[in-house]
Design a protein around this motif. Structure first.
Motif, PDB file in Angstrom:
ATOM      1  N   GLU A   6       0.815  -1.207   0.000  1.00 20.20           N
ATOM      2  CA  GLU A   6       0.000   0.000   0.000  1.00 20.20           C
ATOM      3  C   GLU A   6       0.853   1.264   0.000  1.00 20.20           C
ATOM      4  O   GLU A   6       0.354   2.353  -0.257  1.00 20.20           O
ATOM      5  N   GLU A   7       2.165   1.097   0.256  1.00 18.95           N
ATOM      6  CA  GLU A   7       3.044   2.258   0.285  1.00 18.95           C
ATOM      7  C   GLU A   7       3.515   2.649  -1.110  1.00 18.95           C
ATOM      8  O   GLU A   7       4.116   3.711  -1.290  1.00 18.95           O
ATOM      9  N   GLY A   8       3.282   1.807  -2.094  1.00 21.15           N
ATOM     10  CA  GLY A   8       3.743   2.088  -3.446  1.00 21.15           C
ATOM     11  C   GLY A   8       2.624   1.909  -4.449  1.00 21.15           C
ATOM     12  O   GLY A   8       1.480   1.638  -4.090  1.00 21.15           O
ATOM     13  N   PRO A   9       2.921   2.050  -5.729  1.00 19.34           N
ATOM     14  CA  PRO A   9       1.887   1.911  -6.762  1.00 19.34           C
ATOM     15  C   PRO A   9       1.267   0.515  -6.768  1.00 19.34           C
ATOM     16  O   PRO A   9       1.958  -0.481  -6.576  1.00 19.34           O
ATOM     17  N   TYR A  10      -0.021   0.461  -7.003  1.00 16.75           N
ATOM     18  CA  TYR A  10      -0.698  -0.819  -7.139  1.00 16.75           C
ATOM     19  C   TYR A  10      -1.929  -0.639  -8.002  1.00 16.75           C
ATOM     20  O   TYR A  10      -2.416   0.475  -8.212  1.00 16.75           O
ATOM     21  N   MET A  11      -2.428  -1.746  -8.501  1.00 19.03           N
ATOM     22  CA  MET A  11      -3.685  -1.782  -9.253  1.00 19.03           C
ATOM     23  C   MET A  11      -4.422  -3.009  -8.767  1.00 19.03           C
ATOM     24  O   MET A  11      -3.840  -4.095  -8.722  1.00 19.03           O
ATOM     25  N   ALA A  12      -5.693  -2.863  -8.398  1.00 15.38           N
ATOM     26  CA  ALA A  12      -6.417  -3.995  -7.835  1.00 15.38           C
ATOM     27  C   ALA A  12      -7.896  -3.922  -8.172  1.00 15.38           C
ATOM     28  O   ALA A  12      -8.460  -2.842  -8.355  1.00 15.38           O
TER      29      ALA A  12
END
Length: 493
Positions: A370-376
């Protein structure tokens, strides 16, 4: 002044040539046999030359057939095809009247099959094989590209060709075949040796190029125009006709090469095909979706193959499916894109907690994702959500309603530019006009890509659930394609 200009022009040209030479290196192998036939004439003629880059991989491959009325000519690789970032395969074939037309067509098919088998050896991609040729060569490729029996003999589906590019190819029965039948060159016939006989809408992309209609051979432009029109009337989605005005039959290849190279680039970069996948198990899935593999099922997840579409069972504990780092490399480059997936949540599943993931791409490791880029894409008892970002969190949410239980649901997220749309069973349930572009937020490839497993500390897992037909497209699918994907639920049991 003119002398100075000429000197500067020569210097500039030399420097450009030297720069291009430093960019890529090419080698050539000549007279490689491509047939196993014991026929003496076949052994003499059935050879090819390969020109290829030594410092690039997965480049397009052009199989080139020379002209000569099927009675003459020899393989060649013109300068316009060199140093173009492609592998070029120039093939000879047996000639009339020493060989029959069936033997000539068989040679052409055999040469194309050789290219499929050996593309990677010469740094090409068998998914990017184009077949091109001038005059008689264009005629031959039209036949073997449209009448699938010729390549089928060698275990190749003609529709796996990336594109067919005939230069001034005859599409009625070739005039030298008619000559053997006692028919003059101006009396056209259409029989089993005419490409027009095999016109169909599902053949590979067709780039049809002709010389000037007033300068061409035996009304060749008008033949090509009729061929183009028949392909269009069948519903072929990718067929183009060009007339090289001012160029006769023999000279038309010079301007046509640029047209060919431009279309090869377009097709290779096309937004009309699905993104390649790192896991391929069946031919029909190779271009379109991730085929479940037991190797990548984790923590009790398993593959169920009783349905027409293999199903991932995420198990009863914390099962998940690893989409591999290769998927991350694909996701990193997404701009416009679509993600499609089918899921079924069992009644035993408690959709509490924050994360029940149909998929997630995260650049950082578990517990720090959650501290960096993500796609979900994830669902909750009262919410279905697609989120993208990290600290700059953007999301699409459907509030309210109960997720369906024990029935298959189609979820699709489509993004074009910064506009994101979320669909369930073909119905739009949420939009956001400020979604980040994945190729911007993922400066490095996502290292963690999975289905079912939550990347955030303390979140739950999507247990007691099934997932099928996970797809990533590198373009925003049309509404028609969206509905066609939704209909595929009928394949699930």
């Amino acid at each position: 002044m003119k002398k100075t200009f000429v000197i500067l022009w020569m210097l500039t040209t030399t420097l450009l040539a030297q720069a291009q030479g430093r960019q890529s290196k090419y080698e050539r192998e000549n007279d490689i046999p491509y047939t196993t036939s014991t026929n003496q004439y076949a052994q003499e003629r059935c050879k090819l030359d390969v020109y290829y880059p030594t410092d690039m991989k997965d480049v397009p491959v052009v199989v080139w057939f020379h002209g000569g009325g099927i009675e003459g000519g020899n393989k060649h690789i013109d300068q316009e095809l060199q140093r173009s970032g492609m592998t070029v395969v120039a093939a000879n074939y047996r000639l009339l009247p020493k060989a029959s037309i069936d033997e000539v067509l068989d040679d052409a098919a055999c040469a194309v099959a050789w290219a499929f088998k050996n593309a990677e050896k010469y740094n090409g991609s068998k998914k990017k094989i184009f077949v091109a040729g001038h005059s008689a060569g264009g005629y031959l490729l039209d036949i073997i590209g449209l009448d699938k029996k010729w390549l089928a003999k060698y275990g190749v589906d003609a529709d796996s060709i990336a594109g067919l590019i005939p230069f001034s190819g005859q599409v009625v029965t070739h005039y030298n075949i008619r000559k053997q039948q006692g028919i003059g060159p101006l009396q056209a016939t259409i029989d089993k040796y005419a490409p027009l006989t095999y016109v169909r809408k599902d053949c590979p992309p067709m780039i049809i190029i002709s010389g000037d209609r007033e300068l061409e051979l035996y009304g060749r432009y008008e033949e090509q125009a009729y061929f183009w029109r028949m392909l269009k009337l069948t519903g072929h989605p990718d067929v183009t006709l060009y007339e090289m005005q001012g160029y006769d039959h023999g000279a038309m290849p010079q301007p046509a090469y640029k047209v060919m190279k431009d279309h090869i680039k377009r097709i290779v970069n096309s937004k009309t095909s699905a993104m390649p996948t790192p896991i391929i198990k069946t031919e029909e899935q190779a271009q379109y979706c991730f085929a479940w593999d037991d190797t990548y099922a984790r923590h009790g997840a398993s593959i169920v193959k009783s349905s027409q579409l293999p199903i991932l069972n995420l198990g009863n504990n914390d099962g998940y499916y690893d989409l591999t780092a290769e998927t991350g490399a694909l996701v990193q480059n997404l701009k416009d894109f679509t993600i499609s997936v089918y899921f079924k949540v069992d009644t035993e599943n408690r959709l509490d907690g924050y994360g029940h993931f149909l998929f997630a791409f995260s650049q950082l490791a578990e517990n720090k994702a959650e501290e960096g880029p993500y796609m979900a894409m994830r669902l909750n008892e009262q919410r279905f959500e697609t989120s993208t970002g990290g600290y700059n969190h953007e999301q699409i949410v459907m509030q309210g309603g109960q997720p369906k239980r024990n029935v298959w649901v189609h979820a699709l997220f489509r993004q074009q530019g910064t506009k994101g749309e979320l669909y369930l069973d073909g119905k739009l349930i949420g939009t956001n006009n400020n979604m980040p572009i994945l190729s911007d937020i993922f400066k490095d490839a996502p290292a963690y890509c999975w289905i079912g497993r939550a990347p955030f500390k303390g979140d739950k897992y999507l247990t007691h659930s099934h997932v099928a037909d996970f797809r990533i497209y590198n373009y925003a699918v049309s509404n028609k394609e969206l509905q066609e994907l939704n209909k595929r639920k009928s394949l699930l049991k």
